[in-house]
Design a protein around this motif. Structure first.
Motif, PDB file in Angstrom:
ATOM      1  N   ASN A   1     -31.654 -17.090  22.104  1.00 21.75           N
ATOM      2  CA  ASN A   1     -31.787 -15.834  22.841  1.00 21.75           C
ATOM      3  C   ASN A   1     -32.244 -14.714  21.915  1.00 21.75           C
ATOM      4  O   ASN A   1     -31.667 -14.503  20.847  1.00 21.75           O
ATOM      5  CB  ASN A   1     -30.456 -15.492  23.509  1.00 21.75           C
ATOM      6  CG  ASN A   1     -30.621 -14.487  24.613  1.00 21.75           C
ATOM      7  OD1 ASN A   1     -31.714 -14.270  25.127  1.00 21.75           O
ATOM      8  ND2 ASN A   1     -29.531 -13.865  25.010  1.00 21.75           N
TER       9      ASN A   1
ATOM     10  N   ASP B   1     -33.879 -24.934  14.032  1.00 21.48           N
ATOM     11  CA  ASP B   1     -34.654 -25.121  15.258  1.00 21.48           C
ATOM     12  C   ASP B   1     -35.429 -26.439  15.233  1.00 21.48           C
ATOM     13  O   ASP B   1     -36.050 -26.810  16.243  1.00 21.48           O
ATOM     14  CB  ASP B   1     -35.642 -23.970  15.457  1.00 21.48           C
ATOM     15  CG  ASP B   1     -34.963 -22.643  15.720  1.00 21.48           C
ATOM     16  OD1 ASP B   1     -35.426 -21.628  15.171  1.00 21.48           O
ATOM     17  OD2 ASP B   1     -33.972 -22.624  16.484  1.00 21.48           O
TER      18      ASP B   1
ATOM     19  N   PHE C   1     -33.362 -17.895  31.752  1.00 28.50           N
ATOM     20  CA  PHE C   1     -32.117 -18.008  30.994  1.00 28.50           C
ATOM     21  C   PHE C   1     -32.410 -18.695  29.671  1.00 28.50           C
ATOM     22  O   PHE C   1     -33.327 -19.496  29.570  1.00 28.50           O
ATOM     23  CB  PHE C   1     -31.072 -18.813  31.775  1.00 28.50           C
ATOM     24  CG  PHE C   1     -30.522 -18.083  32.965  1.00 28.50           C
ATOM     25  CD1 PHE C   1     -30.934 -18.408  34.244  1.00 28.50           C
ATOM     26  CD2 PHE C   1     -29.593 -17.067  32.808  1.00 28.50           C
ATOM     27  CE1 PHE C   1     -30.439 -17.732  35.342  1.00 28.50           C
ATOM     28  CE2 PHE C   1     -29.091 -16.385  33.898  1.00 28.50           C
ATOM     29  CZ  PHE C   1     -29.513 -16.723  35.165  1.00 28.50           C
ATOM     30  N   TYR C   2     -31.592 -18.367  28.678  1.00 29.87           N
ATOM     31  CA  TYR C   2     -31.796 -18.904  27.342  1.00 29.87           C
ATOM     32  C   TYR C   2     -30.480 -19.418  26.772  1.00 29.87           C
ATOM     33  O   TYR C   2     -29.404 -18.893  27.072  1.00 29.87           O
ATOM     34  CB  TYR C   2     -32.356 -17.826  26.405  1.00 29.87           C
ATOM     35  CG  TYR C   2     -33.703 -17.314  26.834  1.00 29.87           C
ATOM     36  CD1 TYR C   2     -33.817 -16.203  27.653  1.00 29.87           C
ATOM     37  CD2 TYR C   2     -34.873 -17.977  26.447  1.00 29.87           C
ATOM     38  CE1 TYR C   2     -35.062 -15.744  28.070  1.00 29.87           C
ATOM     39  CE2 TYR C   2     -36.117 -17.529  26.863  1.00 29.87           C
ATOM     40  CZ  TYR C   2     -36.197 -16.416  27.674  1.00 29.87           C
ATOM     41  OH  TYR C   2     -37.430 -15.970  28.090  1.00 29.87           O
ATOM     42  N   GLY C   3     -30.601 -20.418  25.923  1.00 33.48           N
ATOM     43  CA  GLY C   3     -29.449 -20.850  25.170  1.00 33.48           C
ATOM     44  C   GLY C   3     -29.071 -19.789  24.149  1.00 33.48           C
ATOM     45  O   GLY C   3     -29.925 -19.032  23.669  1.00 33.48           O
ATOM     46  N   ASP C   4     -27.807 -19.752  23.788  1.00 41.63           N
ATOM     47  CA  ASP C   4     -27.315 -18.713  22.885  1.00 41.63           C
ATOM     48  C   ASP C   4     -28.043 -18.730  21.544  1.00 41.63           C
ATOM     49  O   ASP C   4     -28.299 -17.682  20.947  1.00 41.63           O
ATOM     50  CB  ASP C   4     -25.811 -18.883  22.652  1.00 41.63           C
ATOM     51  CG  ASP C   4     -24.992 -18.537  23.888  1.00 41.63           C
ATOM     52  OD1 ASP C   4     -23.814 -18.952  23.955  1.00 41.63           O
ATOM     53  OD2 ASP C   4     -25.530 -17.854  24.789  1.00 41.63           O
ATOM     54  N   SER C   5     -28.373 -19.921  21.070  1.00 43.01           N
ATOM     55  CA  SER C   5     -28.939 -20.031  19.726  1.00 43.01           C
ATOM     56  C   SER C   5     -30.389 -19.542  19.643  1.00 43.01           C
ATOM     57  O   SER C   5     -30.893 -19.319  18.536  1.00 43.01           O
ATOM     58  CB  SER C   5     -28.863 -21.482  19.247  1.00 43.01           C
ATOM     59  OG  SER C   5     -29.591 -22.332  20.124  1.00 43.01           O
TER      60      SER C   5
ATOM     61  N   GLU D   1     -30.070 -30.434  23.988  1.00 42.71           N
ATOM     62  CA  GLU D   1     -29.529 -29.086  24.139  1.00 42.71           C
ATOM     63  C   GLU D   1     -30.454 -28.228  25.003  1.00 42.71           C
ATOM     64  O   GLU D   1     -31.682 -28.252  24.819  1.00 42.71           O
ATOM     65  CB  GLU D   1     -29.393 -28.459  22.739  1.00 42.71           C
ATOM     66  CG  GLU D   1     -29.027 -27.002  22.689  1.00 42.71           C
ATOM     67  CD  GLU D   1     -29.170 -26.393  21.301  1.00 42.71           C
ATOM     68  OE1 GLU D   1     -28.519 -25.367  21.033  1.00 42.71           O
ATOM     69  OE2 GLU D   1     -29.957 -26.927  20.490  1.00 42.71           O
TER      70      GLU D   1
END
Length: 123
Positions: free
Chosen positions: A65, A90, A59-63, A46
């Protein structure tokens, strides 16, 4: 050929923090966009975070951010992932990635990978 070595993983309680590091060698670090991915058992790798070669964009993954911060030091050939407010979900092996393309491609398109560092978050 770029070699990537992650460090900083370990066991932490929920709500705690960890900082991962990824040291690069064998190439011109400042030419590569860098990222962090993670993979939990039984799941696909992921996207977690990505940073432009100059650090200008992130940029970050939604989970993650709002909880994780990616940064880089081109003078030290190192990229970091500061992880705060960690949650049990996590828990995963965290992989450092380097690629000449931006935005970073999906995991199957990444050029260079580290071997990973395990992060375990206990509840």
């Amino acid at each position: 050929q770029v070699q990537l070595v992650e460090s900083g993983g370990g066991l932490v309680q929920a709500g705690g923090s960890l900082r991962l590091s990824c040291a690069a060698s064998g190439g011109t670090f400042s030419r590569y966009h860098m990222g962090w991915f993670r993979q939990a058992p039984g799941l696909e790798r992921e996207f977690v975070a990505g940073i432009y070669y100059s650090g200008y964009e992130r940029f970050y993954g939604d989970s993650v951010n709002g909880r994780f911060t990616i940064s880089r030091d081109n003078a030290k050939n190192t990229v970091y992932l500061q992880m705060n407010k960690l949650k049990p979900e996590d828990t995963a092996v965290y992989y450092c990635a380097a690629d000449p393309k931006w935005p970073l491609p999906s995991y199957y398109g990444i050029h260079y990978w580290g071997k990973g560092t395990l992060v375990t978050v206990s509840s």
